[in-house]
Scaffold this motif. Sequence first.
Motif, short mmCIF file in Angstrom:
data_model
loop_
_atom_site.label_atom_id
_atom_site.label_comp_id
_atom_site.label_asym_id
_atom_site.label_seq_id
_atom_site.Cartn_x
_atom_site.Cartn_y
_atom_site.Cartn_z
N THR A 33 28.45 30.41 50.22
CA THR A 33 29.65 31.04 50.75
C THR A 33 29.71 32.52 50.40
N LYS A 34 30.35 33.28 51.25
CA LYS A 34 30.52 34.72 51.02
C LYS A 34 31.94 35.07 50.58
N THR A 35 32.75 34.04 50.29
CA THR A 35 34.12 34.27 49.84
C THR A 35 34.42 33.37 48.66
N LEU A 36 35.00 33.94 47.62
CA LEU A 36 35.37 33.18 46.42
C LEU A 36 36.87 33.28 46.20
N ARG A 37 37.53 32.12 46.17
CA ARG A 37 38.97 32.07 45.87
C ARG A 37 39.16 32.11 44.35
N TYR A 38 40.18 32.86 43.93
CA TYR A 38 40.39 33.00 42.48
C TYR A 38 41.83 33.37 42.19
N ALA A 78 40.09 25.50 39.18
CA ALA A 78 38.73 25.59 39.71
C ALA A 78 38.06 24.22 39.75
N ALA A 79 38.26 23.43 38.71
CA ALA A 79 37.65 22.10 38.65
C ALA A 79 38.15 21.19 39.75
N SER A 80 39.40 21.37 40.18
CA SER A 80 39.97 20.53 41.22
C SER A 80 39.64 21.03 42.61
N GLY A 81 39.02 22.22 42.71
CA GLY A 81 38.64 22.76 44.02
C GLY A 81 39.70 23.61 44.67
N GLN A 82 40.80 23.88 43.97
CA GLN A 82 41.84 24.75 44.54
C GLN A 82 41.41 26.22 44.53
N THR A 83 40.51 26.56 43.61
CA THR A 83 39.86 27.86 43.59
C THR A 83 38.37 27.62 43.38
N ASP A 84 37.58 28.68 43.49
CA ASP A 84 36.14 28.52 43.35
C ASP A 84 35.62 28.81 41.95
N PHE A 85 36.34 29.62 41.20
CA PHE A 85 35.97 29.85 39.80
C PHE A 85 37.23 30.11 38.99
N GLY A 86 37.12 29.90 37.69
CA GLY A 86 38.23 30.16 36.80
C GLY A 86 37.70 30.52 35.44
#
Length: 337
Positions: A33-38, A78-86
Amino acid sequence: MTFSRRSFLVLSGISALAAAGCGTASGSGIRNTKTLRYQGAAGAVTPPELAASLGYLGDLKLDWVGDTISGPQDIQTAASGQTDFGGAFNGAVVKLASRKAPIKAVISYYGSDKYAFSGFYVTENSAIRSPRDLIGKKVGMNTLGAHHEAMLDIYLKKHGLSRAEAKQVERIVIPPVNTEQSLRQRQIDVGVLGGILRDKALEAGGVRKLFSDFDLRGAFSAGTYVFTERFIKQNPETAKTFVTGVGRALDWSRTTPREEVVARMTEIVAKRKRNETNAALKYWRSYGVSAPGGRIAQKELSDWADWLTERGDIEPGRVKVPDLYTNEFNAGKKTGS
């Protein structure tokens, strides 16, 4: 949207964290992916945000979904998939992994040094002068079960307090931006202040340090960013771009004149238009990460696995620390650890 720890726990639960690691045949392909939610931090610039501004992430984009003040909440999200990293304190990373959350630490992002330490402060005229004076008192910190509570436990144990006595020191969750005010208004007896907020409080006067994490342990990297194992499997090149870019940004912040770093951060906050103040940025001095490229040393996780085991928070051998982190995506400078 800003996630809260409570809403995460209600909606997801620990079982959802374990389920996040179970891939399917249709979802196991390489995506990169080229987009990371955070999640970010109001009035502050995180290392990934700095890396993006410096061009170190290439065409990889960051998608801000809200702010958080809690490391444990950030990595749970992040672990639940609501964001990509934490990112969180390494003890919180170990604790979440002990619950079978499929996460892996990939780079250090904050730590303690002579500039970036977190101190435990009292008012100037407080009667609290020693560890034993903390019995029955309220200590305000940003979240429980993380960096600041660990330091408090270490401090109390080092000075001879029993576990029963240590439990009599009340730990109160206080948002960092409210800690100084809560301390001055006597709503808490001790407040944990770090970096920008610490320096601002000291500038105003009337507070004194009881101890700090730097006093206890010297310089050390304290927290890491995590991806899920599934995310890494599906996005190995994305992981490499992110980790290497963040590592370069950490190195840049450490070797560039402070005034230039602060100017860059001020520009970042102004451009993102999140209805926040940049007033605190003038106090920034360091992220506290000394390892080149933010590479992770095993001891930075094993120390907290031992602490959690001693507290009874996790069972002995529950977590295999070597399996919990990796430096394989970090193409930056190496360290001997």
